[in-house]
Design a protein around this motif. Structure first.
Motif, short mmCIF file in Angstrom:
data_model
loop_
_atom_site.label_atom_id
_atom_site.label_comp_id
_atom_site.label_asym_id
_atom_site.label_seq_id
_atom_site.Cartn_x
_atom_site.Cartn_y
_atom_site.Cartn_z
N ALA A 114 -47.13 -9.65 57.81
CA ALA A 114 -46.77 -9.25 56.46
C ALA A 114 -46.77 -10.44 55.51
O ALA A 114 -47.04 -10.30 54.33
CB ALA A 114 -45.40 -8.59 56.45
N TRP A 155 -49.72 -11.43 53.16
CA TRP A 155 -49.97 -10.75 51.88
C TRP A 155 -49.27 -11.45 50.72
O TRP A 155 -49.62 -11.22 49.58
CB TRP A 155 -49.48 -9.30 51.96
N GLN A 193 -57.35 -4.76 48.07
CA GLN A 193 -56.51 -4.55 49.25
C GLN A 193 -55.33 -3.68 48.86
O GLN A 193 -54.83 -3.75 47.75
CB GLN A 193 -55.97 -5.90 49.76
N GLN A 194 -54.90 -2.90 49.81
CA GLN A 194 -53.78 -2.01 49.56
C GLN A 194 -52.88 -2.03 50.77
O GLN A 194 -53.33 -1.73 51.88
CB GLN A 194 -54.29 -0.59 49.31
N GLU A 195 -51.64 -2.42 50.58
CA GLU A 195 -50.75 -2.57 51.74
C GLU A 195 -49.29 -2.50 51.27
O GLU A 195 -48.92 -3.13 50.28
CB GLU A 195 -51.02 -3.93 52.40
N ASP A 196 -48.50 -1.71 51.98
CA ASP A 196 -47.05 -1.72 51.73
C ASP A 196 -46.42 -2.60 52.78
O ASP A 196 -46.63 -2.38 53.98
CB ASP A 196 -46.47 -0.32 51.82
N ILE A 197 -45.63 -3.58 52.35
CA ILE A 197 -45.05 -4.49 53.32
C ILE A 197 -43.55 -4.55 53.16
O ILE A 197 -43.00 -4.06 52.17
CB ILE A 197 -45.65 -5.90 53.21
N ASN A 233 -41.67 -1.17 52.70
CA ASN A 233 -41.95 -0.59 51.40
C ASN A 233 -41.22 -1.25 50.24
O ASN A 233 -41.20 -0.72 49.14
CB ASN A 233 -41.61 0.90 51.35
N THR A 250 -45.27 -4.20 47.58
CA THR A 250 -46.56 -3.57 47.79
C THR A 250 -47.65 -4.46 47.23
O THR A 250 -47.46 -5.12 46.22
CB THR A 250 -46.58 -2.18 47.15
N ASP A 270 -51.28 -4.10 45.74
CA ASP A 270 -52.32 -3.19 45.31
C ASP A 270 -53.02 -3.80 44.10
O ASP A 270 -52.62 -4.84 43.60
CB ASP A 270 -51.74 -1.81 44.99
#
Lengths: 485, 103
Positions: free
Chosen positions: A9, A12, A63-67, A70, A73, A75
Motif C-alpha cells: 500500500a 501508492w 491507476q485506481q486503488e483504495d488503500i 478505504n 484512494t 484515482d
C-alpha cells in the motif's frame, strides 16, 4: 485484533512520502546549520522534492486503488489535483528563492512549511473518509497560519496570520460539526458508504442531515473564500508575504474545491436538490460581491484578492449543476486559474522591495515604458483573469458557462457572463495605468532576476498554450472526473 | 446510569455548547477568549461524535475524537505563538484594535 497494513500500500503514496521527507530534511538543515547558503540549499531541496514527487505522481495516472482500509484512494481525480499542487509548489519555490533573499523572510522553515502545506493538500484531495479529509485540511491550514505571519517584524503580516488563524479555527469547528451530523444520520465516515446509505432506501431526510450539509458548505465555503464566508480573504491576502498569497490563492483554493467536489459529488450527490439551491445563491453572491468590491480597490494585491473571490464564484457555477461530466470544467478552470494568478502575483512581487510592497496602482503607471516585457506579461495575466480569448482564462469561463447552459441553469449563466463583463473594468484599469499613464513617482530599478522571469515566462506560455489548445487539458479533466460516474 | 439518558439529550447539550461557543467567538474581543470559545465548539463536536458513535455502536466516532483533540492541541500551540507575535508588535491582543488591514 491485529490490524495489518499490506506493505505494497505504501508504494501508492510515494509522492506524499517524498514531500514529507523533504519537509523534515529542510527543518533539520535549518536546525543544524541555519546559514544563508544552507537556506539556498533548502530551497533547492524543496524544489527537487516537488519535481521528484511530480515525476512519481505522473506515473500514477490511470491507476485506481483504495488503500489503508478505504481511508485513502488513488484515482485520476486525486492525481490530477496532485499534479496541479506540485506544479504550484515548484513555481512558488522558484519565485521564493529571490524573495527570501531580499531579506524579508529570514527563516529556512519557510520551505518546510510550504512542503507541509503541499502535503496537506495532497492528502485532502485523495481522501475517501472524513477523518483523512479533516487531517489533510488541518495540515494545510496550520502550515498556512504560520506562513502568513512569517514576515519578520511586519505588523500587517502578523495581523493577517492572526485573522486567518481565528477565522480558520472557527470555520474548522463548523466543518467538523457538519461531519458529526452527517455521521450521526448516516452511520459512516466513509464517503462512498454514505452514498450507498443515502441510496439504500432506509434513508429519511432529517433536519439533522440538512444541518450537517449546511455546516459542511459553510466549512468548505470558508476555505474556498465564497461569500458570505469570505471576510478574511482580502485582509489575509494583502497582509501575507506575496508568494504565500499566491500559494493560498491557487493551491489552497484548488485543494478545497477538490475536497468539496469529492464530498458533494460522491457522498451527497443522490441528494442534490437539497444543496444545489444553496450553492446557487452562494455562487451568485460570490461572483457579484467579489467583482463589485474589486471595482473600487486601488491596491493591486487587494484587487487580486477580491478577484480570487469572484473566480471562486465562477467555479461554483459548475458545482451547482450537479452534473458529473460537466464538473470537469471545474478542474480545467482551476488549472488555468493557477497560472494566471501565480504570474500576476510574481509581477506584484517584482514591483516591491524590502519593507515596501508598492502594491498601489500608482506604482504601475508607466511600467510599459520602463519594462515593456514585464508589462506585456502582466497584460497576458490580467486579460486571462478577465477572460479574454484566446487565453486559458477565456476557455475556462467558456466551459463553466456552457456547463451551466447545458444543465439548463440559464439564469446562472447570464449572471456569470454579466459579472465577467464587470470584471473587465478593474483588470483593464491596471493595464491602462501600465500603458497610458506617466509615472509621477521616481522610477525604481526592478531586479529582473532569472528566477522571477522563469516563473513569469512559464505562466504566460502555459496560459497561451492552454488557451489555444485546450482539448488535451480538457480531456485530462474529463478523464479525472470519470470516478464520479 | 449514563446509558439511561436518551441520546437526543446529548445532542441537545452538544448543540447548546456549540451555540454558546459560536456566539462567544463572534461577540468577544479578547483573542484568548475567542480561542477558548472555539475550543468549546470543538468540544461540542467531540460530544456529538461520541454520542453518535455510541448510538450507532461504531468506533469511528470515538476515533475521530482523538484526531480532533490532537489537532486542537496543535492549533493551540500555533495560535498562542501568533498571539505572542501580535502582542510583541502591538502591545494588545484585542481583536478590535488589530485593524491595520481594511478597505
Amino acid at each position: 485484533m491485529v490490524v495489518t497494513i499490506p506493505e505494497f500500500a505504501f508504494r501508492w503514496i510515494i509522492p506524499e512520502i517524498i514531500v514529507a521527507v523533504c519537509a523534515l530534511a529542510v527543518l533539520l538543515i535549518e536546525v543544524f546549520s541555519g546559514t544563508r547558503n544552507s537556506r539556498r540549499f533548502s530551497a533547492f531541496l524543496a524544489l527537487f522534492g516537488a519535481c521528484l514527487a511530480l515525476y512519481v505522481t505522473l506515473a500514477l495516472w490511470n491507476q485506481q486503488e483504495d488503500i489503508f482500509y478505504n481511508l485513502y484512494t488513488i484515482d485520476d481525480f486525486g492525481t490530477f489535483f496532485k499534479v496541479v499542487f506540485l506544479v504550484i509548489t515548484a513555481l512558488i519555490t522558484i519565485l521564493s528563492l529571490r524573495y527570501t533573499e531580499r531579506g524579508e523572510i529570514p527563516f529556512g522553515e519557510y520551505y518546510a512549511l510550504l512542503l507541509f502545506g503541499l502535503l496537506g493538500m495532497m492528502i485532502m484531495v485523495s481522501s475517501n473518509n472524513f477523518i483523512t479529509i479533516f487531517v489533510g485540511l488541518e495540515i494545510m491550514s496550520i502550515s498556512l497560519y504560520v506562513l502568513c505571519g512569517l514576515l519578520a517584524g511586519n505588523l500587517k503580516s502578523a495581523e493577517a496570520s492572526f485573522k486567518y488563524f481565528l477565522l480558520g479555527a472557527f470555520a474548522t469547528a463548523f466543518l467538523l460539526y457538519g461531519m458529526a451530523f452527517v455521521y450521526a444520520t448516516t452511520g459512516s465516515l466513509d464517503i462512498a458508504e454514505i452514498a450507498d446509505y443515502v441510496l439504500s432506501g432506509d434513508f429519511y431526510l432529517t433536519p439533522m442531515f440538512m444541518a450537517g450539509i449546511a455546516f459542511l458548505i459553510a466549512g468548505f465555503g470558508f476555505k474556498t473564500a465564497s461569500v458570505p464566508f469570505h471576510m478574511w480573504t482580502p485582509d489575509v491576502y494583502e497582509g501575507a508575504p506575496t508568494p504565500v498569497t499566491a500559494f493560498m490563492a491557487t493551491g489552497v483554493k484548488a485543494a478545497s474545491f477538490g475536497a468539496f467536489l469529492r464530498v458533494f459529488y460522491t457522498a451527497l450527490l443522490p441528494f442534490m436538490e437539497g444543496w444545489s439551491g444553496i450553492l446557487w445563491v452562494i455562487a451568485v453572491l460570490t461572483m457579484t460581491v467579489g467583482n463589485i468590491t474589486a471595482l473600487v480597490q486601488d491596491n493591486v494585491k487587494r484587487m487580486l484578492a477580491y478577484s480570487s473571490i469572484a473566480h471562486a464564484g465562477y467555479i461554483l457555477i459548475a458545482l451547482v449543476t450537479g452534473d458529473r461530466a460537466l464538473s470537469s470544467s471545474v478542474l480545467y478552470y482551476l488549472m488555468a486559474y493557477t497560472f494566471m494568478n501565480i504570474g500576476a502575483f510574481t509581477v506584484v512581487i517584482l514591483l516591491g522591495k524590502k519593507g515596501e510592497e508598492n502594491t498601489d496602482i500608482e506604482h504601475y503607471a508607466g511600467l510599459a515604458k520602463r519594462y515593456p516585457f514585464l508589462a506585456f506579461c502582466m497584460s497576458i495575466f490580467l486579460l486571462s483573469l478577465a477572460g479574454f480569448p484566446p487565453l486559458a482564462g477565456f476557455m475556462g469561463k467558456f466551459y463553466v458557462f456552457s456547463a451551466a447552459v447545458k444543465a439548463e441553469y440559464y439564469g446562472l449563466a447570464v449572471i456569470g457572463v454579466l459579472n465577467s463583463a464587470v470584471a473587465f473594468y478593474y483588470y483593464l484599469r491596471v493595464m491602462m495605468y501600465m500603458y497610458f499613464r506617466e509615472s509621477e513617482m521616481p522610477s525604481e530599478e526592478i531586479n529582473l532576476s532569472f528566477a522571477y522571469m522563469l516563473v513569469i515566462v512559464i505562466s504566460a506560455w502555459a496560459l497561451i498554450h492552454m488557451g489555444i489548445f485546450p482539448r488535451d487539458f480538457l480531456l485530462l479533466a474529463r478523464k479525472s472526473v470519470d470516478i464520479f460516474i | 446510569m449514563l446509558q439511561d439518558i436518551p441520546h437526543g439529550f446529548y445532542f441537545i447539550l452538544s448543540g447548546i455548547l456549540f451555540t454558546i461557543g459560536a456566539i462567544g467567538a463572534i461577540t468577544r474581543r479578547n483573542a484568548i477568549v475567542i480561542f477558548m470559545c472555539i475550543e468549546l465548539m470543538l468540544n461540542a463536536v467531540n460530544l456529538a461524535f461520541i454520542t453518535a458513535g455510541n448510538a450507532l455502536s461504531s468506533m469511528d466516532g470515538a476515533v475521530f475524537v482523538f484526531f480532533i483533540m490532537t489537532v486542537a492541541a496543535v492549533e493551540a500551540a500555533v495560535g498562542l505563538a501568533i498571539f505572542i507575535t501580535i502582542f510583541r508588535l502591538k502591545g494588545t491582543i484585542n481583536a478590535d484594535e488589530v485593524n491595520l488591514l481594511k478597505g
